[in-house]
Design an enzyme around this catalytic site. Structure first.
Site: not given
Length: 596
Positions: A209, A394-395, A398, A424
């Site tokens: 928890h 996004h990162e 990669h 990308e």
């Protein structure tokens, strides 16, 4: 007690101690586990009491034995007395449910399916109705009979188990029960159902928890979303010890764990070993204030918690879609499931190394990757990208595309300009997929990084849209660049994938629960196609190779059922059946295969 009189091993000494202390026969207990701590040399033995050949599930004893063979401490919930005395404690029930002194429980009044239905109802899942389940019978390591059901509605694996046992109730009685283990999408339960009444008399969640005050899925822009407390988000399949336990050190109460180690880096030093991190305290509540009228340094703890939460959430989601230990995922402890360990992500919030940027460095499997998130000065005051889920997804993606393309031991397979641009594009497309809402339509436009940039199109030239007027990107948009800039290349690839996404959602529907990775819904299937396409494509792929790998993944997963939806999406943006690349010049094709 036979051979126990000459007990020599820690287990034998523990059994001798238990039988003598509680006046038990050898067949009234079973060893559940034992090991010797390398730090202290103390042996720990864990026992379970039995009656009539069946376990009493909450009658447990732990015995600690030092290096000289002496019992130094123990804890117990055992019932005192011999077999007949304990049988006398069995609660009132019909004769057919009583335990025979020699043969254990007879045929239960409540059968296994009725017990399973009781648990499903208790946790808010639909009952079995007329569902026919595959039933198998086996025995566990102690010889206890186990019934296993596959395809239980609401479960996430084929291993829902039931077995006969007993339970000590709050009234000091012993209740004959079904011991039920059910793994759902968001929890893992061990329930006990009375074999006489069908009532769920006890239930334990194996989920730890912990709660976080964060901007969750669908709230990538903090100024438009709602920040709320989210409890116990860890997926036990992907993170079996939760997000704050690596299975080696004591559990952490800050933003460290097996998958991610998150901290601020305002000094820009990348130092992490001695960082002071946000602490949740003994109650494990990560709740820190944010005031957007102030600079990010005034709400650093909230920023780090958001980065930690999202990085772990993405880890767990991608795990469901096949980015697991053997595929090279990011974990300090792989729990003997393959791959190389010691590579949980170092995630830095509010980096002082610069401005208006973010990046992810991915070495080969077994070496620790780094994610660095900056502040952006495109507004006043600055905005913190660690609060923008688009950028975090996004990162992190990669890292996924780098580990999956060419295999986890090779980090050089997205190194050509076109392949790097594909990286990308996948990062943008998957950020879009993980942020789509059930109310969105193909007319819905999205930007990546809209929060930090304060622009509808975000950090890209165009919004992501199925309208060629609002986003004119085509395959041949890559022409005219001697060395295409990777983000421009990526924007073209993600624009193409956005068409594919909506063709699939319009055809196969939308699944709100992203953890349901086996659902035949458009958004789920596209994630599966992309992830498996990365595994299938060659090192340093081109647009054409990446497209073909996604088509191949669809064939492997859904046997061509949605092939034409994919081809039509690719073809709309010029990457159709006859698209070509001749010496770096891209030629569009709007055609699809003849069978489409």
């Amino acid at each position: 007690m036979g051979g126990l009189a000459e007990a020599t091993s820690p287990v034998d000494k523990a059994l001798k101690f238990a039988t003598e202390t509680f006046r038990l026969a050898d067949n009234q207990l079973v060893v559940k586990n034992s090991y010797t701590s390398t730090d202290t040399g103390i042996s720990h033995v864990y026992l379970r009491q039995m009656v009539g050949g069946f376990e009493i599930d909450n009658a447990d004893m732990n015995i600690n034995i030092d290096q000289e063979g002496k019992v130094i401490s123990y804890g117990s919930t055992f019932l005192a007395g011999d077999h007949e005395q304990i049988l006398s404690l069995v609660g009132d029930r019909p004769l057919e449910n009583q335990a025979d002194a020699h043969h254990g429980p007879k045929t239960p009044k409540i059968n296994s399916l009725a017990a399973l239905n009781a648990v499903l109802t208790k946790v808010g899942l639909p009952d079995l109705g007329k569902t026919e389940l595959k039933e198998t019978h086996s025995k566990d390591e102690n010889g206890q009979a186990v019934i296993t059901y596959a395809k239980v509605p609401g479960s996430v694996d084929d291993h829902t188990t039931l077995s006969l046992s007993y339970l000590i109730t709050g009234r000091g009685r012993v209740e004959p029960v079904w011991d039920v283990v059910l793994h759902t999408v968001d929890d893992w339960y061990n329930a006990h159902v009375s074999r006489a009444s069908g009532e769920v008399v006890a239930m334990v969640s194996w989920k730890s928890h912990v709660s976080y005050n964060i901007y969750g899925i669908g709230n990538s822009n903090p100024l438009r979303g709602i920040r709320k407390m989210t409890a116990n988000p860890a997926d036990i399949k992907a993170s079996p010890k939760g997000w704050h336990d690596n299975g080696v050190a004591p559990p952490f109460n800050d933003t460290m764990g097996n998958n991610v180690l998150a901290q601020e880096d305002q000094a820009g030093t990348f130092e992490w070993t001695n960082k002071k991190r946000p602490s949740a305290g003994k109650d494990m509540v990560f709740d820190f204030p944010i005031d957007f009228k102030k600079i990010p340094a005034k709400y650093t703890d909230a920023s780090v918690v958001n980065l930690f939460y999202w990085s772990n959430l993405i880890h767990d989601l991608y795990y469901r879609f096949g980015f697991d230990e053997e595929a090279g995922n990011f974990q300090d402890n792989n729990f003997s499931k393959g791959g190389r360990s010691d590579d949980g992500v170092l995630a830095f919030a509010q980096s002082g190394k610069g401005m208006n940027d973010a990046w992810f460095v991915t070495p080969p499997d077994g070496s620790r990757p780094t994610m660095n998130i900056y502040n952006f000065n495109m507004t006043t005051p600055l905005r913190d990208a660690s609060l923008d889920a688009d950028i975090i997804i996004h990162e992190y993606t990669h890292g996924v595309s780098t580990r999956l393309t060419g295999g986890p031991a090779n980090s050089n397979c997205l190194s050509t300009p076109e392949a790097a641009g594909l990286g990308e594009g996948w990062s943008d497309a998957l950020a879009l997929l993980l942020q789509l809402k059930s109310t969105d339509t193909r007319e819905t436009n999205y930007g990546i990084g809209a929060y930090v940039s304060d622009r509808a199109e975000g950090l890209r030239k165009y919004v992501y849209s199925t309208s060629v007027e609002e986003n004119p990107n085509q395959y041949n948009s890559l022409n005219g660049w001697t060395t295409p800039e990777v983000h421009i290349t990526g924007e073209v690839w993600a624009s193409i994938l956005y068409e594919v996404i909506w063709n699939m959602v319009d055809t196969a529907g939308f699944e709100k629960n992203l953890g349901n990775a086996t659902a035949e819904a458009g958004n789920i299937l596209v994630i599966r196609y992309i992830i498996n396409g990365m595994k299938l494509q060659p090192c340093n792929p081109t647009f054409l190779a990446a497209r073909d790998a996604i088509i191949q993944a669809e064939g492997a997963i859904t046997k061509g059922k949605y092939k034409c939806q994919l081809w039509k999406g690719f073809a709309k943006r010029g990457l159709g059946h006859r698209a070509t690349n001749v010496l770096g010049v891209r030629f569009n094709s709007y055609t699809v295969p003849a069978d489409c």
